[in-house]
Design an enzyme around this catalytic site. Structure first.
Site, mmCIF file in Angstrom:
data_model
loop_
_atom_site.group_PDB
_atom_site.id
_atom_site.type_symbol
_atom_site.label_atom_id
_atom_site.label_comp_id
_atom_site.label_asym_id
_atom_site.label_seq_id
_atom_site.Cartn_x
_atom_site.Cartn_y
_atom_site.Cartn_z
ATOM 1 N N ASP A 134 45.387 48.463 60.963
ATOM 2 C CA ASP A 134 46.253 48.362 62.135
ATOM 3 C C ASP A 134 45.934 47.073 62.905
ATOM 4 O O ASP A 134 45.851 46.002 62.304
ATOM 5 C CB ASP A 134 46.100 49.624 62.996
ATOM 6 C CG ASP A 134 47.127 49.729 64.107
ATOM 7 O OD1 ASP A 134 48.275 50.104 63.823
ATOM 8 O OD2 ASP A 134 46.794 49.410 65.268
ATOM 9 N N TRP A 135 45.774 47.142 64.232
ATOM 10 C CA TRP A 135 45.467 45.939 65.015
ATOM 11 C C TRP A 135 44.148 45.294 64.590
ATOM 12 O O TRP A 135 43.943 44.096 64.800
ATOM 13 C CB TRP A 135 45.421 46.269 66.508
ATOM 14 C CG TRP A 135 46.687 45.939 67.233
ATOM 15 C CD1 TRP A 135 47.711 46.780 67.533
ATOM 16 C CD2 TRP A 135 47.076 44.653 67.757
ATOM 17 N NE1 TRP A 135 48.712 46.116 68.208
ATOM 18 C CE2 TRP A 135 48.340 44.805 68.355
ATOM 19 C CE3 TRP A 135 46.471 43.397 67.763
ATOM 20 C CZ2 TRP A 135 49.019 43.756 68.958
ATOM 21 C CZ3 TRP A 135 47.155 42.343 68.369
ATOM 22 C CH2 TRP A 135 48.402 42.523 68.964
ATOM 23 N N TRP A 148 58.333 53.188 68.110
ATOM 24 C CA TRP A 148 56.950 53.390 68.573
ATOM 25 C C TRP A 148 56.653 52.510 69.778
ATOM 26 O O TRP A 148 56.072 52.965 70.766
ATOM 27 C CB TRP A 148 55.992 53.119 67.426
ATOM 28 C CG TRP A 148 54.579 52.797 67.809
ATOM 29 C CD1 TRP A 148 53.888 51.677 67.474
ATOM 30 C CD2 TRP A 148 53.674 53.600 68.582
ATOM 31 N NE1 TRP A 148 52.614 51.715 67.993
ATOM 32 C CE2 TRP A 148 52.457 52.884 68.671
ATOM 33 C CE3 TRP A 148 53.782 54.839 69.208
ATOM 34 C CZ2 TRP A 148 51.355 53.373 69.366
ATOM 35 C CZ3 TRP A 148 52.667 55.336 69.907
ATOM 36 C CH2 TRP A 148 51.477 54.610 69.973
ATOM 37 N N ASP A 191 52.097 56.724 55.602
ATOM 38 C CA ASP A 191 52.327 55.889 56.780
ATOM 39 C C ASP A 191 53.777 55.404 56.756
ATOM 40 O O ASP A 191 54.173 54.686 55.833
ATOM 41 C CB ASP A 191 51.367 54.699 56.751
ATOM 42 C CG ASP A 191 51.438 53.839 58.003
ATOM 43 O OD1 ASP A 191 52.456 53.884 58.712
ATOM 44 O OD2 ASP A 191 50.462 53.104 58.255
ATOM 45 N N HIS A 218 48.639 56.886 58.667
ATOM 46 C CA HIS A 218 48.362 55.545 59.170
ATOM 47 C C HIS A 218 46.880 55.364 59.469
ATOM 48 O O HIS A 218 46.304 54.316 59.166
ATOM 49 C CB HIS A 218 49.199 55.301 60.428
ATOM 50 C CG HIS A 218 48.923 53.995 61.088
ATOM 51 N ND1 HIS A 218 49.220 52.784 60.494
ATOM 52 C CD2 HIS A 218 48.355 53.695 62.289
ATOM 53 C CE1 HIS A 218 48.869 51.795 61.308
ATOM 54 N NE2 HIS A 218 48.335 52.325 62.390
#
Length: 305
Positions: A124-125, A166, A252, A281
């Protein structure tokens, strides 16, 4: 000085399976008054370091199933909480957060700890930021291996409708239900584990970072972070020569197999990924077999060398 809140330590007193040493980074120029937290487990003089970077809206708690596997190798494990998350201080104004704000803090942490022979572990980030770090030559010289999961390089391409939904939800939801969000894609999460994800946030005032992060993803070519992400894409395609391991949670809906296969084509020499069937995810919740498979793949690459 940036106005920020500090989560009371008692919020972390009863975390499920997360009893690792915690350290704090303070006095970083440009971050005056802010204290950033990181897990620092294993020998400080270890031959290798695993640098585990979390994403949104999680924190280093996400790596609790992978850290013990990495420690079995005798390595050091560093798992920071980004500013605004976990045990780190939480600026209360959404405008305090930016792509460079987090990226520069990560580089400062790596430099302050003098990390060497780094295995970069991202999702992710953690990947949006972490995959850009090798554009910095100093970091590139420290990097040895890569483990990459359900993430992307945000080079300014338009996102799909799932991501836009989202982003809109996060910005509109003042008291973002962090534990519920993570549990929604992780059906085996226990009540104690869900509480662990909620622990950093006593109330909505602590959640500015969690709310604003989706809006910071570079989804247009001129957004902050897009240019350096394009530089990183070129670096991974043309300059990376180390071993890589990719794992994909196939459930995901945004950063699943299609997005990750596109990223795989960018990362020079990245082998076929491990597909985590049913993995969501937050695929680190399936993390122990991923970590073991990654270590086995790295050993096999040494045998072939």
């Amino acid at each position: 000085m940036i106005a920020a809140l500090r989560t009371p330590e008692e919020r972390f007193a009863h975390l499920s399976d997360f009893d690792f040493p915690v350290r704090y980074l303070e006095g970083v120029p440009g971050y005056e008054g802010l204290r950033g937290a990181y897990i620092d487990a294993g020998p400080a003089a270890a031959e290798r370091t695993f640098l585990c970077l979390h994403g949104e809206p999680s924190w280093s708690f996400l790596y609790r199933k992978m850290i013990p596997v990495f420690l079995e190798t005798g390595a050091r494990v560093i798992a920071p909480d980004l500013i605004g998350f976990g045990r780190s201080d939480k600026p209360v104004e959404e405008g305090a957060y930016s792509f460079d704000f987090h990226r520069d803090w990560l580089l400062a942490l790596v430099e302050r700890l003098e990390l060497r022979r780094v295995t970069l572990v991202v999702q992710d980030w953690g990947g949006l930021l972490g995959l850009t770090l090798p554009v910095d030559p100093e970091f590139a010289g420290r990097l040895e291996r890569l483990i990459v999961m359900n993430t992307a390089l945000a080079v300014g391409d338009p996102p799909g409708p799932g991501f836009e939904a989202w982003k809109a939800y996060a910005l509109a939801t003042h008291d973002l239900p962090v534990g519920d969000i993570i549990a929604g894609g992780t059906p085996h999460l226990t009540a104690a584990e869900k509480a662990g994800y909620d622990a950093p946030y006593p109330d909505a005032r602590y959640k500015a970072g969690a709310r604003v992060f989706p809006a910071l993803v570079p989804v247009a070519p001129d957004m902050p972070g897009a240019a350096i992400s394009r530089q990183a894409r070129e670096w991974w395609s043309n300059h990376w020569n180390g071993p890589s391991f990719m794992a994909i949670g196939d459930a995901d809906p945004v950063l699943g197999p299609p997005a990750m296969q596109a990223l795989r084509r960018v990362i020079k020499g990245c082998p076929e990924p491990m597909i985590v069937v049913g993995g969501g995810h937050f695929v680190q919740e399936w993390g122990e077999p991923i970590a073991r498979a990654a270590l086995e793949a790295f050993e096999a690459s040494l045998d072939r060398a």
